[in-house]
Design a protein around this motif. Structure first.
Motif, PDB file in Angstrom:
ATOM      1  N   ASP A  95     -20.407 -24.374  32.907  1.00 46.02           N
ATOM      2  CA  ASP A  95     -20.279 -26.306  32.362  1.00 46.02           C
ATOM      3  C   ASP A  95     -19.291 -27.249  32.787  1.00 46.02           C
ATOM      4  N   VAL A  96     -18.364 -26.194  33.848  1.00 44.59           N
ATOM      5  CA  VAL A  96     -17.949 -27.671  34.982  1.00 44.59           C
ATOM      6  C   VAL A  96     -19.124 -27.995  35.938  1.00 44.59           C
ATOM      7  N   ALA A  97     -19.756 -26.852  36.743  1.00 40.69           N
ATOM      8  CA  ALA A  97     -20.829 -26.767  37.759  1.00 40.69           C
ATOM      9  C   ALA A  97     -21.693 -28.121  37.485  1.00 40.69           C
ATOM     10  N   GLN A  98     -21.864 -27.773  36.180  1.00 45.17           N
ATOM     11  CA  GLN A  98     -23.268 -29.149  35.376  1.00 45.17           C
ATOM     12  C   GLN A  98     -22.811 -30.286  35.301  1.00 45.17           C
ATOM     13  N   TRP A  99     -21.324 -30.139  35.428  1.00 54.85           N
ATOM     14  CA  TRP A  99     -21.243 -31.697  34.533  1.00 54.85           C
ATOM     15  C   TRP A  99     -20.454 -32.587  36.004  1.00 54.85           C
ATOM     16  N   LEU A 100     -20.185 -31.706  36.662  1.00 54.77           N
ATOM     17  CA  LEU A 100     -19.983 -32.335  38.179  1.00 54.77           C
ATOM     18  C   LEU A 100     -21.185 -32.799  38.919  1.00 54.77           C
ATOM     19  N   HIS A 101     -22.191 -31.838  38.914  1.00 50.22           N
ATOM     20  CA  HIS A 101     -22.878 -32.137  38.657  1.00 50.22           C
ATOM     21  C   HIS A 101     -23.906 -33.632  38.457  1.00 50.22           C
ATOM     22  N   GLU A 102     -23.835 -33.655  37.216  1.00 48.85           N
ATOM     23  CA  GLU A 102     -24.195 -34.646  36.672  1.00 48.85           C
ATOM     24  C   GLU A 102     -23.545 -36.149  37.423  1.00 48.85           C
ATOM     25  N   GLN A 103     -22.037 -35.760  37.261  1.00 49.53           N
ATOM     26  CA  GLN A 103     -21.432 -37.099  37.751  1.00 49.53           C
ATOM     27  C   GLN A 103     -21.966 -37.546  39.758  1.00 49.53           C
ATOM     28  N   GLY A 104     -22.492 -36.604  40.400  1.00 50.08           N
ATOM     29  CA  GLY A 104     -22.898 -36.993  41.040  1.00 50.08           C
ATOM     30  C   GLY A 104     -22.032 -36.394  42.722  1.00 50.08           C
ATOM     31  N   THR A 105     -21.323 -35.477  42.134  1.00 48.59           N
ATOM     32  CA  THR A 105     -20.126 -34.558  43.165  1.00 48.59           C
ATOM     33  C   THR A 105     -21.205 -33.219  43.469  1.00 48.59           C
ATOM     34  N   PRO A 106     -21.295 -33.510  45.235  1.00 44.46           N
ATOM     35  CA  PRO A 106     -22.085 -32.509  45.590  1.00 44.46           C
ATOM     36  C   PRO A 106     -20.993 -30.904  45.046  1.00 44.46           C
ATOM     37  N   VAL A 107     -21.945 -30.362  44.541  1.00 41.48           N
ATOM     38  CA  VAL A 107     -21.423 -29.083  43.895  1.00 41.48           C
ATOM     39  C   VAL A 107     -23.026 -27.824  44.123  1.00 41.48           C
ATOM     40  N   ILE A 108     -22.759 -26.496  43.541  1.00 42.85           N
ATOM     41  CA  ILE A 108     -24.255 -25.498  43.300  1.00 42.85           C
ATOM     42  C   ILE A 108     -24.145 -25.503  42.077  1.00 42.85           C
ATOM     43  N   ALA A 109     -24.596 -26.189  41.586  1.00 43.32           N
ATOM     44  CA  ALA A 109     -25.479 -26.427  40.086  1.00 43.32           C
ATOM     45  C   ALA A 109     -25.967 -25.274  39.201  1.00 43.32           C
ATOM     46  N   PRO A 110     -26.205 -25.028  38.256  1.00 39.46           N
ATOM     47  CA  PRO A 110     -26.602 -23.762  38.021  1.00 39.46           C
ATOM     48  C   PRO A 110     -28.088 -23.826  37.937  1.00 39.46           C
ATOM     49  N   SER A 111     -28.400 -22.856  37.961  1.00 41.45           N
ATOM     50  CA  SER A 111     -30.630 -22.835  38.434  1.00 41.45           C
ATOM     51  C   SER A 111     -30.807 -23.322  37.000  1.00 41.45           C
ATOM     52  N   PRO A 112     -31.535 -24.367  37.528  1.00 38.83           N
ATOM     53  CA  PRO A 112     -31.976 -25.208  35.942  1.00 38.83           C
ATOM     54  C   PRO A 112     -33.356 -24.475  35.318  1.00 38.83           C
ATOM     55  N   LEU A 113     -33.809 -22.992  35.967  1.00 39.32           N
ATOM     56  CA  LEU A 113     -35.166 -22.234  35.890  1.00 39.32           C
ATOM     57  C   LEU A 113     -34.496 -21.428  34.651  1.00 39.32           C
ATOM     58  N   VAL A 114     -33.498 -21.060  34.437  1.00 36.96           N
ATOM     59  CA  VAL A 114     -32.946 -20.499  33.535  1.00 36.96           C
ATOM     60  C   VAL A 114     -31.711 -21.056  32.637  1.00 36.96           C
ATOM     61  N   PRO A 115     -31.840 -20.780  30.604  1.00 39.66           N
ATOM     62  CA  PRO A 115     -30.733 -21.566  30.115  1.00 39.66           C
ATOM     63  C   PRO A 115     -29.651 -20.855  30.364  1.00 39.66           C
ATOM     64  N   ARG A 116     -28.635 -22.123  30.632  1.00 42.75           N
ATOM     65  CA  ARG A 116     -27.839 -21.970  31.301  1.00 42.75           C
ATOM     66  C   ARG A 116     -26.138 -20.899  30.852  1.00 42.75           C
ATOM     67  N   LYS A 117     -26.133 -19.965  30.142  1.00 43.41           N
ATOM     68  CA  LYS A 117     -25.400 -19.054  29.765  1.00 43.41           C
ATOM     69  C   LYS A 117     -25.485 -17.772  30.173  1.00 43.41           C
ATOM     70  N   PRO A 118     -23.903 -16.898  30.549  1.00 46.79           N
ATOM     71  CA  PRO A 118     -23.644 -15.688  31.641  1.00 46.79           C
ATOM     72  C   PRO A 118     -24.915 -14.650  30.570  1.00 46.79           C
ATOM     73  N   VAL A 119     -25.663 -13.751  30.866  1.00 44.91           N
ATOM     74  CA  VAL A 119     -26.556 -12.964  30.492  1.00 44.91           C
ATOM     75  C   VAL A 119     -25.658 -11.143  30.555  1.00 44.91           C
ATOM     76  N   GLN A 120     -25.634 -10.252  29.751  1.00 43.68           N
ATOM     77  CA  GLN A 120     -24.939  -9.266  30.004  1.00 43.68           C
ATOM     78  C   GLN A 120     -26.737  -8.333  29.905  1.00 43.68           C
TER      79      GLN A 120
END
Length: 312
Positions: free
Chosen positions: A79-104
């Motif tokens: 969540d924080v990595a995606q939020w920072l990405h959306e604010q224009g902060t240079p981060v490694i954001a979550p992959s847009p190719l899969v849902p943004r949630k952990p998988v067990q």
């Protein structure tokens, strides 16, 4: 005596994590012909080739961390990595190719990130990275997510980890352990209770912070540095992100703070977070059975702590 995981057992764990990530990725619809292990230590990082996706799978965990706890922490990171990405902060954001949630999968909890090209032409510049950390702190000040106070200090784990080490004198000298437990009696209330912290350190503002030494977790991308690894995102003093880095990197951070209109690091809070960080390092030796290399890796930190005066 401590019974350490053998190289064969560690290799089996790494392979199991890789296979779990490959299976989970395929279930999410990714095209994967093989999993390529890029890195392994506390986590295993796997490129799910040929998809431009990397899976990160924590494999060395404290005894107090459940899969549910881990997934909650991972969701905060996503969540924080995606939020920072959306604010224009240079981060490694979550992959847009899969849902943004952990998988067990198969006893592992997995997150997915874009495969990012690394600039390997230069050694890490920790002075520059410390100065850049002030940029991150400025960006994080407005993060709206709910975060626990000093959660990344893991006070329950530290307390119980120190207790477990009583039965492992081959890992920590009993005199060192006795001192660590005595210091933790002073430190734990300040880590566990925001009100107690504010009483001890009046006037110190608190905010969302990276939680895990961002100067050491800035990825050298080919298009520039990227903030990464927000697994320990927490709410606390900015000093927590500079713990144990020393005067040169502290001065670099202060230069960055000046550029961003932020306060300088507070010497008293630095002493506090340095002490907390040192005891946390010692407590993590209770996990050394899972990762024997940890014993040698932690020695310089413990030696530095031993040379300092006890925190009081």
């Amino acid at each position: 005596m401590t019974v350490f995981a053998t190289p064969e057992q560690i290799a089996q764990r790494t392979n199991a994590a890789k296979e779990a990530a490959v299976a989970a990725g395929r279930e999410l619809g990714l095209e994967i012909t093989e999993g390529k292990v890029l890195y392994e230590l506390f986590s295993v990082v796997v490129h799910l080739a040929p998809s431009p996706v990397v899976a990160r799978i924590p494999t060395v965990l404290p005894h107090t961390t459940t899969l549910e706890d881990l997934a909650k922490r991972q969701q905060q990171e996503l969540d924080v990595a995606q939020w920072l990405h959306e604010q224009g902060t240079p981060v490694i954001a979550p992959s847009p190719l899969v849902p943004r949630k952990p998988v067990q999968k198969d006893g592992f909890s997995i997150t997915f990130w874009p495969f990012t090209d690394e600039d390997k032409s230069q050694e890490p510049d920790y002075v520059r990275n410390s100065e850049l950390t002030a940029d991150l702190h400025k960006a994080l000040r407005d993060y709206p997510g709910e975060l626990a106070f000093m959660g990344s200090a893991e006070p329950r784990f530290v307390r119980e980890g120190l207790a477990r080490l009583e039965a492992q004198p081959d890992l920590v000298d009993p005199a060192d352990l006795a001192r660590a437990k005595q210091e933790w009696e002073v430190l734990e209330p300040l880590v566990s209770d925001e009100t107690a912290f504010r009483t001890r350190f009046p006037g110190i503002d608190l905010q969302p912070v990276h939680g895990d030494s961002p100067p050491a977790n800035i990825f050298a991308g080919t298009d520039g540095p990227l903030f990464s690894d927000f697994e320990l995102i927490t709410f606390g003093p900015v000093e927590w992100d500079l713990a144990a880095l020393g005067p040169e990197l502290e001065a670099a951070y202060n230069r960055g703070a000046d550029k961003n209109g932020l306060r300088h690091l507070d010497e008293n809070v630095l002493k506090f977070v340095n002490a907390v960080g040192a005891i946390r390092v010692i407590a993590y030796l209770s996990c050394a059975d899972q990762l024997p290399a940890m014993v040698e890796f932690m020695k310089p930190f413990i030696n530095q702590w031993r040379d300092n005066q006890p925190y009081a």
